[in-house]
Motif scaffolding. Structure first.
Motif, short mmCIF file in Angstrom:
data_model
loop_
_atom_site.label_atom_id
_atom_site.label_comp_id
_atom_site.label_asym_id
_atom_site.label_seq_id
_atom_site.Cartn_x
_atom_site.Cartn_y
_atom_site.Cartn_z
N ARG A 5 0.88 4.04 -2.96
CA ARG A 5 0.63 5.47 -2.74
C ARG A 5 1.73 6.32 -3.35
O ARG A 5 1.45 7.36 -3.96
CB ARG A 5 0.51 5.75 -1.24
CG ARG A 5 -0.80 5.28 -0.62
CD ARG A 5 -1.00 5.90 0.75
NE ARG A 5 0.05 5.52 1.68
CZ ARG A 5 -0.01 4.46 2.48
NH1 ARG A 5 -1.07 3.68 2.46
NH2 ARG A 5 0.98 4.19 3.31
N LYS A 40 1.23 8.87 -6.45
CA LYS A 40 1.60 10.27 -6.30
C LYS A 40 2.55 10.71 -7.40
O LYS A 40 2.39 11.79 -8.00
CB LYS A 40 2.24 10.50 -4.93
CG LYS A 40 2.60 11.96 -4.66
CD LYS A 40 3.15 12.15 -3.26
CE LYS A 40 3.48 13.62 -3.02
NZ LYS A 40 4.03 13.84 -1.65
N GLU A 97 0.83 -1.20 0.00
CA GLU A 97 0.00 0.00 0.00
C GLU A 97 0.87 1.26 0.00
O GLU A 97 0.55 2.24 -0.68
CB GLU A 97 -0.93 -0.01 1.21
CG GLU A 97 -2.06 -1.03 1.10
CD GLU A 97 -3.10 -0.87 2.19
OE1 GLU A 97 -2.95 0.06 3.04
OE2 GLU A 97 -4.06 -1.67 2.22
N ARG A 98 1.97 1.24 0.76
CA ARG A 98 2.86 2.40 0.79
C ARG A 98 3.49 2.62 -0.58
O ARG A 98 3.54 3.75 -1.08
CB ARG A 98 3.95 2.20 1.84
CG ARG A 98 4.79 3.44 2.09
CD ARG A 98 5.90 3.17 3.09
NE ARG A 98 5.41 2.58 4.31
CZ ARG A 98 5.66 1.34 4.70
NH1 ARG A 98 6.41 0.54 3.94
NH2 ARG A 98 5.19 0.87 5.84
#
Length: 359
Positions: free
Chosen positions: A169, A173, A165-166
């Motif tokens: 993200r 971005k 998930e990190r």
């Protein structure tokens, strides 16, 4: 519903799980019928049929997380129901190790953690209840092996999902942010517009779109170099961010063109915002330290409803008005069918106002 890398990732995993469960359900139906476990066999067959139906329709499911949640509850419950039967050997408890893995993969980090906590706790209770009087199963070595293995799988599942998930993200971005200015890029414009339009329609609030273009920017690049041009773009982006609200969204569309979405702002309010940006930019002198670079901007305004009901029409109208601002002397804002008169006349000179002082 927008298709995201995360939803594609989870959809593929869900389809694999559904196929696995449907096949295993048919196999265990046949095995348990022969063993006389008729009730359990029919439950497993029903789960197999439901899994096949979902597998055929999974690509059309919109609320994938909700469907996954609704599926996992009976799936895990059937596992515990089977393991609670005294006729089932303790070797079948290996199925419990699927619980944290599948929970994290389909539900995400914290929903998966909650689901794993619930059913792993229930599985431990069933295990102790089944074998508390069996010294061959309930002993230090066996319990240690089971607990360490389960804890390791749970920990690896949690760490993997957290890292995934990190990383996602960060990638999202990077894919949606303009590397030079830090503003959103063109890829996010339609997505954010659609979100703001839905909110505007529900709340019966206005929504305006600004298109902004720097005047004579090519001459800045030609005279000072592209490094200075990049510094100008960064300074303009910073100027925009300082002079819009937190709820507004600013984008760099490419080159020297910018866009701003103004939720809650009608035509007049949007024109004021654009004119504040215009006059404020013209007053920044020098914009780039050591160089007398004073760019100006032209802007076109379009408002949801009066100028269009969707992004294509709204963008087109703002673009036409930006074109009109450019061809009416530059350094001005156009928010209706013709250029508005005011003090924004500095751009009417034939030569570039950016370079007058130095060329």
């Amino acid at each position: 519903m927008a298709v995201t890398p995360e939803s594609l990732h989870q959809r593929v995993i869900f389809k694999v799980l559904l196929l696995m469960v449907s096949g295993a359900g048919i196999l265990y139906f046949l095995i348990n019928i022969q063993r006389g476990l008729v009730g359990l066999a029919w439950v497993e067959l029903a789960m197999s049929i439901a899994s096949l139906w979902l597998w055929r329709n999974v690509d059309a499911l919109k609320a994938l997380r909700l469907w996954s949640f609704l599926y996992l509850i009976p799936f895990f419950s059937i596992i515990l129901f089977a393991l609670s039967d005294p006729r089932i050997s303790y070797g079948m408890f290996v199925w419990v190790l699927l619980i944290p893995i599948v929970s994290y993969l389909l539900l995400g980090l914290w929903r998966g953690f909650a689901m794993a906590c619930l059913f792993m706790t229930l599985a431990a209770i069933v295990y102790i209840w089944r074998f508390h009087s069996n010294p061959e199963v309930i002993n230090t070595v066996v319990l240690a092996n089971v607990m360490v293995c389960a804890a390791a799988l749970w920990a690896f599942s949690h760490i993997y999902e957290s890292s995934r998930e990190r990383s996602q993200r960060i990638l999202l971005k990077l894919a949606s942010i303009d590397a030079l200015t830090g503003l959103y890029n063109r890829l996010r414009l339609t997505e954010i517009f659609n979100r703001e339009r839905q909110q505007a329609e529900v709340q019966r609030q206005p929504l305006s779109l600004l298109l902004i273009d720097l005047d004579y920017f090519k001459k800045i690049n030609d005279h000072y170099g592209h490094d200075t041009g990049d510094q100008v773009l960064v300074a303009v982006a910073s100027h925009i961010q300082r002079n819009i609200r937190r709820r507004d969204s600013a984008f760099r569309l490419g080159g020297e063109e910018f866009c701003i979405l103004l939720p809650g702002s009608g035509r007049e309010e949007a024109h004021v915002v654009a004119d504040v940006l215009r006059t404020g930019l013209a007053e920044q002198h020098p914009l780039v330290a050591g160089l007398p670079v004073t760019p100006t901007l032209s802007a076109g305004v379009a408002t949801l409803g009066d100028d269009g009901k969707d992004f294509v029409h709204l963008y087109s109208m703002a673009d036409q008005r930006l074109y009109l601002a450019k061809h009416s002397g530059r350094n001005r804002v156009v928010s209706q069918g013709q250029a508005l008169q005011g003090d924004s006349v500095a751009g009417e000179n034939a030569s570039s106002p950016v370079l007058q002082a130095t060329l």
